[in-house]
Design a protein around this motif. Structure first.
Motif, PDB file in Angstrom:
ATOM      1  N   HIS A 198       0.839  -1.200   0.000  1.00  0.00           N
ATOM      2  CA  HIS A 198       0.000   0.000   0.000  1.00  0.00           C
ATOM      3  C   HIS A 198       0.873   1.249   0.000  1.00  0.00           C
ATOM      4  CE1 HIS A 198      -3.672   2.262   1.852  1.00  0.00           C
ATOM      5  NE2 HIS A 198      -3.446   2.607   0.599  1.00  0.00           N
ATOM      6  N   VAL A 199       1.963   1.232   0.762  1.00  0.00           N
ATOM      7  CA  VAL A 199       2.908   2.354   0.734  1.00  0.00           C
ATOM      8  C   VAL A 199       3.412   2.568  -0.691  1.00  0.00           C
ATOM      9  CG1 VAL A 199       5.181   3.168   1.495  1.00  0.00           C
ATOM     10  CG2 VAL A 199       3.607   2.152   3.151  1.00  0.00           C
ATOM     11  N   ALA A 200       3.777   1.486  -1.365  1.00  0.00           N
ATOM     12  CA  ALA A 200       4.242   1.589  -2.756  1.00  0.00           C
ATOM     13  C   ALA A 200       3.151   2.175  -3.646  1.00  0.00           C
ATOM     14  CB  ALA A 200       4.700   0.226  -3.270  1.00  0.00           C
ATOM     15  N   PHE A 201       1.919   1.707  -3.505  1.00  0.00           N
ATOM     16  CA  PHE A 201       0.819   2.229  -4.326  1.00  0.00           C
ATOM     17  C   PHE A 201       0.628   3.731  -4.111  1.00  0.00           C
ATOM     18  CE2 PHE A 201      -1.322  -2.181  -3.786  1.00  0.00           C
ATOM     19  CZ  PHE A 201      -0.560  -2.706  -4.818  1.00  0.00           C
ATOM     20  N   LEU A 202       0.805   4.180  -2.861  1.00  0.00           N
ATOM     21  CA  LEU A 202       0.622   5.596  -2.546  1.00  0.00           C
ATOM     22  C   LEU A 202       1.649   6.487  -3.222  1.00  0.00           C
ATOM     23  CD1 LEU A 202      -0.260   5.262   1.239  1.00  0.00           C
ATOM     24  CD2 LEU A 202      -1.805   6.009  -0.580  1.00  0.00           C
ATOM     25  N   THR A 203       2.749   5.909  -3.685  1.00  0.00           N
ATOM     26  CA  THR A 203       3.765   6.709  -4.374  1.00  0.00           C
ATOM     27  C   THR A 203       3.379   7.026  -5.810  1.00  0.00           C
ATOM     28  OG1 THR A 203       5.088   4.835  -5.225  1.00  0.00           O
ATOM     29  CG2 THR A 203       5.598   5.636  -2.988  1.00  0.00           C
ATOM     30  N   GLY A 246       5.399   8.415  -9.820  1.00  0.00           N
ATOM     31  CA  GLY A 246       5.118   7.792 -11.105  1.00  0.00           C
ATOM     32  C   GLY A 246       5.083   6.278 -11.119  1.00  0.00           C
ATOM     33  N   PHE A 247       4.539   5.773 -12.228  1.00  0.00           N
ATOM     34  CA  PHE A 247       4.323   4.331 -12.400  1.00  0.00           C
ATOM     35  C   PHE A 247       5.618   3.525 -12.391  1.00  0.00           C
ATOM     36  CE2 PHE A 247       3.462   0.486 -14.866  1.00  0.00           C
ATOM     37  CZ  PHE A 247       2.370  -0.018 -14.165  1.00  0.00           C
TER      38      PHE A 247
END
Length: 92
Positions: free
Chosen positions: A65-70, A75-76
Protein backbone atom coordinates in the motif's frame (compact mmCIF):
# COMPACT_ATOMS: atom_id res chain seq x y z
CA UNK A 1 30.98 -0.20 12.41
CA UNK A 2 33.99 -2.41 13.06
CA UNK A 3 36.46 -0.14 11.29
CA UNK A 4 35.16 3.10 12.82
CA UNK A 5 33.40 2.22 16.09
CA UNK A 6 33.12 5.81 17.34
CA UNK A 7 31.32 6.88 14.15
CA UNK A 8 29.11 3.80 14.35
CA UNK A 9 28.24 4.57 17.97
CA UNK A 10 27.39 8.18 17.11
CA UNK A 11 25.24 7.10 14.15
CA UNK A 12 23.37 4.58 16.31
CA UNK A 13 22.83 7.20 19.03
CA UNK A 14 21.48 9.68 16.49
CA UNK A 15 19.01 7.08 15.22
CA UNK A 16 17.82 6.32 18.74
CA UNK A 17 17.42 10.03 19.50
CA UNK A 18 15.26 10.78 16.47
CA UNK A 19 13.06 7.76 17.16
CA UNK A 20 12.49 8.92 20.74
CA UNK A 21 11.91 12.57 19.77
CA UNK A 22 8.19 12.27 19.13
CA UNK A 23 4.97 10.39 19.80
CA UNK A 24 4.95 8.00 16.82
CA UNK A 25 4.85 4.29 17.58
CA UNK A 26 7.29 1.72 16.16
CA UNK A 27 5.02 0.60 13.32
CA UNK A 28 4.23 4.13 12.18
CA UNK A 29 7.90 5.11 12.27
CA UNK A 30 8.79 2.00 10.28
CA UNK A 31 6.22 2.81 7.59
CA UNK A 32 7.52 6.37 7.34
CA UNK A 33 11.09 5.12 6.93
CA UNK A 34 9.91 2.79 4.15
CA UNK A 35 8.13 5.69 2.44
CA UNK A 36 11.12 8.03 2.72
CA UNK A 37 13.62 5.52 1.34
CA UNK A 38 11.18 4.46 -1.38
CA UNK A 39 10.40 7.99 -2.45
CA UNK A 40 14.11 8.70 -2.68
CA UNK A 41 14.56 5.46 -4.68
CA UNK A 42 17.29 4.26 -2.33
CA UNK A 43 17.13 0.53 -3.02
CA UNK A 44 19.49 -0.61 -0.28
CA UNK A 45 17.85 1.56 2.35
CA UNK A 46 14.40 0.48 1.14
CA UNK A 47 15.33 -3.20 1.52
CA UNK A 48 16.71 -2.51 5.00
CA UNK A 49 13.61 -0.59 6.07
CA UNK A 50 11.32 -3.31 4.67
CA UNK A 51 13.06 -5.83 6.93
CA UNK A 52 12.86 -3.52 9.94
CA UNK A 53 9.20 -2.75 9.22
CA UNK A 54 8.42 -6.45 8.99
CA UNK A 55 10.05 -6.93 12.40
CA UNK A 56 7.85 -4.09 13.73
CA UNK A 57 4.70 -5.93 12.63
CA UNK A 58 4.09 -4.29 9.26
CA UNK A 59 2.50 -6.71 6.78
CA UNK A 60 3.42 -7.23 3.15
CA UNK A 61 0.04 -5.79 2.16
CA UNK A 62 0.74 -2.62 4.16
CA UNK A 63 4.13 -2.27 2.47
CA UNK A 64 2.51 -2.70 -0.94
CA UNK A 65 0.00 0.00 0.00
CA UNK A 66 2.91 2.35 0.73
CA UNK A 67 4.24 1.59 -2.76
CA UNK A 68 0.82 2.23 -4.33
CA UNK A 69 0.62 5.60 -2.55
CA UNK A 70 3.77 6.71 -4.37
CA UNK A 71 2.09 6.44 -7.79
CA UNK A 72 0.68 9.98 -8.09
CA UNK A 73 3.89 11.54 -6.75
CA UNK A 74 6.82 9.62 -8.24
CA UNK A 75 5.12 7.79 -11.11
CA UNK A 76 4.32 4.33 -12.40
CA UNK A 77 7.87 3.09 -13.15
CA UNK A 78 9.08 4.06 -9.67
CA UNK A 79 6.05 2.46 -8.01
CA UNK A 80 6.68 -0.74 -9.94
CA UNK A 81 10.33 -0.71 -8.84
CA UNK A 82 9.23 -0.40 -5.21
CA UNK A 83 6.82 -3.30 -5.60
CA UNK A 84 9.63 -5.41 -7.09
CA UNK A 85 11.92 -4.46 -4.19
CA UNK A 86 9.24 -5.62 -1.75
CA UNK A 87 9.12 -8.91 -3.64
CA UNK A 88 12.91 -9.15 -3.30
CA UNK A 89 12.43 -9.41 0.45
CA UNK A 90 9.39 -11.66 0.43
CA UNK A 91 10.81 -13.93 -2.29
CA UNK A 92 7.79 -14.29 -4.50
Amino acid sequence: MESYPEIGKAYFSLGEAVHKAGPLDDKTRALIKVAISGGAMLEGAFHSHIRKASNAGVTKQELQHVAFLTLPTIGFPSMMALLSWIEDIYGE
